[in-house]
Write a protein that holds these residues in place. Structure first.
Motif, PDB file in Angstrom:
ATOM      1  N   SER A  52       0.821  -1.207   0.000  1.00  0.00           N
ATOM      2  CA  SER A  52       0.000   0.000   0.000  1.00  0.00           C
ATOM      3  C   SER A  52       0.858   1.261   0.000  1.00  0.00           C
ATOM      4  CB  SER A  52      -0.925   0.007   1.220  1.00  0.00           C
ATOM      5  OG  SER A  52      -0.187   0.147   2.420  1.00  0.00           O
ATOM      6  N   ARG A  53       2.103   1.126   0.404  1.00  0.00           N
ATOM      7  CA  ARG A  53       3.020   2.270   0.421  1.00  0.00           C
ATOM      8  C   ARG A  53       3.827   2.365  -0.857  1.00  0.00           C
ATOM      9  NH1 ARG A  53       5.034   6.097  -0.320  1.00  0.00           N
ATOM     10  NH2 ARG A  53       6.225   7.522   0.991  1.00  0.00           N
ATOM     11  N   SER A  54       4.380   1.261  -1.310  1.00  0.00           N
ATOM     12  CA  SER A  54       5.211   1.266  -2.514  1.00  0.00           C
ATOM     13  C   SER A  54       5.239  -0.121  -3.124  1.00  0.00           C
ATOM     14  CB  SER A  54       6.639   1.728  -2.173  1.00  0.00           C
ATOM     15  OG  SER A  54       7.502   1.580  -3.279  1.00  0.00           O
ATOM     16  N   ALA A  55       4.691  -0.259  -4.312  1.00  0.00           N
ATOM     17  CA  ALA A  55       4.669  -1.561  -4.988  1.00  0.00           C
ATOM     18  C   ALA A  55       6.083  -2.012  -5.351  1.00  0.00           C
ATOM     19  CB  ALA A  55       3.808  -1.473  -6.251  1.00  0.00           C
ATOM     20  N   CYS A  58       7.847  -3.272  -2.272  1.00  0.00           N
ATOM     21  CA  CYS A  58       7.243  -4.545  -1.875  1.00  0.00           C
ATOM     22  C   CYS A  58       7.760  -5.689  -2.732  1.00  0.00           C
ATOM     23  CB  CYS A  58       5.725  -4.443  -1.971  1.00  0.00           C
ATOM     24  SG  CYS A  58       4.853  -5.949  -1.490  1.00  0.00           S
ATOM     25  N   ILE A  59       7.868  -5.470  -4.030  1.00  0.00           N
ATOM     26  CA  ILE A  59       8.370  -6.514  -4.933  1.00  0.00           C
ATOM     27  C   ILE A  59       9.825  -6.838  -4.624  1.00  0.00           C
ATOM     28  CG2 ILE A  59       8.904  -7.044  -7.343  1.00  0.00           C
ATOM     29  CD1 ILE A  59       6.446  -5.422  -8.131  1.00  0.00           C
ATOM     30  N   LYS A  60      10.633  -5.806  -4.368  1.00  0.00           N
ATOM     31  CA  LYS A  60      12.042  -6.028  -4.029  1.00  0.00           C
ATOM     32  C   LYS A  60      12.174  -6.835  -2.750  1.00  0.00           C
ATOM     33  CE  LYS A  60      14.838  -2.562  -4.337  1.00  0.00           C
ATOM     34  NZ  LYS A  60      15.406  -1.193  -4.209  1.00  0.00           N
ATOM     35  N   ASN A  61      11.394  -6.489  -1.739  1.00  0.00           N
ATOM     36  CA  ASN A  61      11.446  -7.236  -0.482  1.00  0.00           C
ATOM     37  C   ASN A  61      10.936  -8.659  -0.652  1.00  0.00           C
ATOM     38  OD1 ASN A  61      12.269  -4.792   0.596  1.00  0.00           O
ATOM     39  ND2 ASN A  61      10.983  -4.972   2.407  1.00  0.00           N
ATOM     40  N   LEU A  62       9.936  -8.830  -1.516  1.00  0.00           N
ATOM     41  CA  LEU A  62       9.393 -10.170  -1.751  1.00  0.00           C
ATOM     42  C   LEU A  62      10.430 -11.053  -2.443  1.00  0.00           C
ATOM     43  CD1 LEU A  62       6.871 -11.912  -1.466  1.00  0.00           C
ATOM     44  CD2 LEU A  62       6.128 -11.113  -3.710  1.00  0.00           C
ATOM     45  N   VAL A  63      11.148 -10.486  -3.404  1.00  0.00           N
ATOM     46  CA  VAL A  63      12.213 -11.240  -4.082  1.00  0.00           C
ATOM     47  C   VAL A  63      13.319 -11.605  -3.094  1.00  0.00           C
ATOM     48  CG1 VAL A  63      14.014 -11.098  -5.848  1.00  0.00           C
ATOM     49  CG2 VAL A  63      11.715 -10.244  -6.343  1.00  0.00           C
TER      50      VAL A  63
END
Length: 232
Positions: A52-55, A58-63
């Motif tokens: 909700s803050r930064s897609a 979020c993707i970088k952290n998910l990777v």
């Protein structure tokens, strides 16, 4: 200009900073639960909050999370040893703390003005509020300055290497000290310009009311903590 500021306010319309602080405390207890389902829900919720803050973040952290998880699975299937066990324990610890890291990242990316206004709503001392906001803001600034240093090193033909830790430390540390001194001067000027020392009533550009999303998030966090305590 008014439309641009309106869009900015919409982008800042996620969870209240105090909600993020409360969730950080709740998640600190939840991440060490022995129930894998509760941990999975907590982890998924932290990624949704960061989304909700930064897609992009979020993707970088998910990777990164997927990479650490893969390393943990790989180390778990390798013959046990002291070195392997140490790295496996470190990987598991990072995975457990990841929900807190996600919430912390969302909090660091929050506008310093919103955080200060939230602290002011709690009637905390100005010195404490300024110190907390500065600390959170400075973490993000350090990451930006490190990227600038890395780009400057690349242009000048310098390369960081784990084989030369002392030289690598010098390449990063010396320019980082100068950049941090410059940032501190900018922060002091910003604090003075915003009238932090003014003792009268202060207003905010942002809508600092608690919204429905804040209530749902806090209720879910407390409910998960209750379930964790009940099943422990």
């Amino acid at each position: 200009m008014s439309r641009s500021f309106s869009r900015r306010k919409d982008q800042e319309g996620y969870l209240h900073p105090l909600t993020l602080f409360a969730l950080t405390i709740l998640f600190t207890f939840l991440v060490f639960t022995r129930n894998p389902w509760l941990y999975g829900i907590t982890c998924a919720a932290s990624f949704l909050i960061l989304l909700s803050r930064s897609a992009r973040t979020c993707i970088k952290n998910l990777v990164f999370y997927a990479g650490i998880f893969g390393v943990a699975v790989l180390l778990a299937h390798i013959s046990s040893g002291f070195t392997t066990g140490a790295f496996l324990g470190l990987a598991i610890l990072i995975l457990q703390l990841f929900p807190i890291m996600n919430i912390g990242r969302a909090l660091v990316m929050t506008s310093s003005t919103k955080i200060f206004t939230a602290m002011h709503q709690l009637h905390l001392p100005i010195s404490l509020s300024v110190g907390l906001v500065t600390a959170l803001r400075f973490l993000d600034e350090i990451l930006l300055r490190l990227k600038e240093i890395k780009a400057g090193m690349k242009i000048r033909g310098f390369h960081a290497s784990l084989l030369h830790p002392v030289r690598t430390f010098e390449l990063y540390f010396v320019p980082l000290v100068y950049k941090c001194l410059h940032v501190s001067e900018t922060l002091v000027s910003s604090i003075i310009a915003k009238g932090i020392e003014y003792e009268g009533e202060k207003t905010s550009y942002y809508d600092m009311r608690f919204k429905f999303a804040d209530g749902i998030s806090l209720f879910a966090g407390v409910a998960l903590l209750g379930v964790a305590l009940w099943t422990s």
